[in-house]
Scaffold this motif. Structure first.
Motif, PDB file in Angstrom:
ATOM      1  N   GLY A   5       0.556 -11.922  -7.254  1.00  0.00           N
ATOM      2  CA  GLY A   5       1.940 -10.930  -6.475  1.00  0.00           C
ATOM      3  C   GLY A   5       2.311 -10.513  -8.208  1.00  0.00           C
ATOM      4  O   GLY A   5       1.683 -11.048  -9.391  1.00  0.00           O
ATOM      5  N   THR A 109      -7.460  -6.472  -2.128  1.00  0.00           N
ATOM      6  CA  THR A 109      -6.666  -5.472  -3.788  1.00  0.00           C
ATOM      7  C   THR A 109      -7.796  -4.194  -2.630  1.00  0.00           C
ATOM      8  O   THR A 109      -8.102  -4.076  -2.182  1.00  0.00           O
ATOM      9  CB  THR A 109      -7.127  -4.710  -4.626  1.00  0.00           C
ATOM     10  OG1 THR A 109      -8.723  -4.417  -4.904  1.00  0.00           O
ATOM     11  CG2 THR A 109      -6.999  -6.142  -5.463  1.00  0.00           C
ATOM     12  N   LEU A 141      -2.789  -6.669  -2.446  1.00  0.00           N
ATOM     13  CA  LEU A 141      -2.148  -5.936  -3.659  1.00  0.00           C
ATOM     14  C   LEU A 141      -2.943  -4.461  -3.657  1.00  0.00           C
ATOM     15  O   LEU A 141      -3.451  -3.741  -3.254  1.00  0.00           O
ATOM     16  CB  LEU A 141      -3.191  -6.492  -4.735  1.00  0.00           C
ATOM     17  CG  LEU A 141      -2.809  -8.533  -5.324  1.00  0.00           C
ATOM     18  CD1 LEU A 141      -3.652  -8.248  -6.433  1.00  0.00           C
ATOM     19  CD2 LEU A 141      -1.000  -8.221  -5.866  1.00  0.00           C
ATOM     20  N   ALA A 160       3.388  -4.997  -0.121  1.00  0.00           N
ATOM     21  CA  ALA A 160       2.322  -5.566  -0.830  1.00  0.00           C
ATOM     22  C   ALA A 160       3.054  -6.747  -1.243  1.00  0.00           C
ATOM     23  O   ALA A 160       3.970  -6.352  -1.908  1.00  0.00           O
ATOM     24  CB  ALA A 160       1.964  -4.467  -2.004  1.00  0.00           C
ATOM     25  N   GLY A 162       1.780  -7.546  -4.568  1.00  0.00           N
ATOM     26  CA  GLY A 162       2.118  -6.979  -5.889  1.00  0.00           C
ATOM     27  C   GLY A 162       1.451  -5.692  -6.087  1.00  0.00           C
ATOM     28  O   GLY A 162       0.620  -5.652  -4.889  1.00  0.00           O
TER      29      GLY A 162
END
Length: 194
Positions: A5, A109, A141, A160, A162
């Motif tokens: 994150g 991702t 992410l 998200a 991160g």
């Protein structure tokens, strides 16, 4: 194992504004919490040595190696077509560009959230909200075109954990400052407290 994150930096020695280890060190000083070592074209011994150098800059377990071989570590990030690692890996992520098709992976991702200079013509852009809808309950992410603090904050606001960035840090004249601005935007977002 903790799921990635905050600010995650992906490496690319070809566009880095200085020696890769120096750029990554600066990004970590700026607030990068995780690093994904790409550089899949390097010979094995050279890539393993680079992994060891980068691993020494981070807290344990925070270097993620792209591909199924963790190069002596315990975390990998797989392309959509990569096989799962055989054994001994505690953290597994996977890239996705649509609805994630996961088995035992810990996170994904999603890209491109915004159009990106690193992969021009790659898209269409998902948008933060579109990526969140694709992810569903999978920890994710945001990746792609996240080159401003406002874009980073929008991704976290959409759900998200991160943001994963490459060009925003690798191309930056001051990687520490670039990472710092992104990390600050992420930590200042009310959604970051989740």
């Amino acid at each position: 194992m903790v799921t990635p994150g905050g600010l995650v930096v992906l490496t690319d020695r070809r566009i880095a504004t200085g020696p890769l280890v120096s750029v990554v060190r600066a990004a970590i000083r700026g607030g990068a919490e995780w690093v994904v070592l790409r550089e899949r074209d390097l010979p094995y011994a050279e890539r393993a040595a680079l992994a060891e150098q980068l691993r020494s800059l981070l807290p344990p377990g925070r270097l993620i190696v792209a591909g199924p071989d963790p190069l002596g570590g315990n975390a990998v990030h797989l392309a959509e077509a990569d096989p799962l690692p055989v054994s001994g890996v505690e953290l597994v992520g996977r890239s996705a560009h649509g609805v994630p098709r996961l088995s035992t992976e810990d996170y994904v991702t999603l890209s491109p959230v915004f159009l990106t200079k690193t992969k021009p013509g790659y898209g269409p852009a998902l948008s933060p909200e579109g990526a969140a809808a694709l992810a569903g309950k999978v920890p994710w992410l945001a990746l792609g075109g996240i080159d401003t603090p406002s874009r980073a904050a929008a991704c976290v606001a959409a759900g998200a954990r991160g943001v994963a960035v490459l060009g925003a840090v690798m191309r930056a004249p001051d990687p520490e400052r670039a990472a710092g601005e992104l990390a600050e935007a992420l930590s200042a977002s009310p959604a970051a407290a989740r």
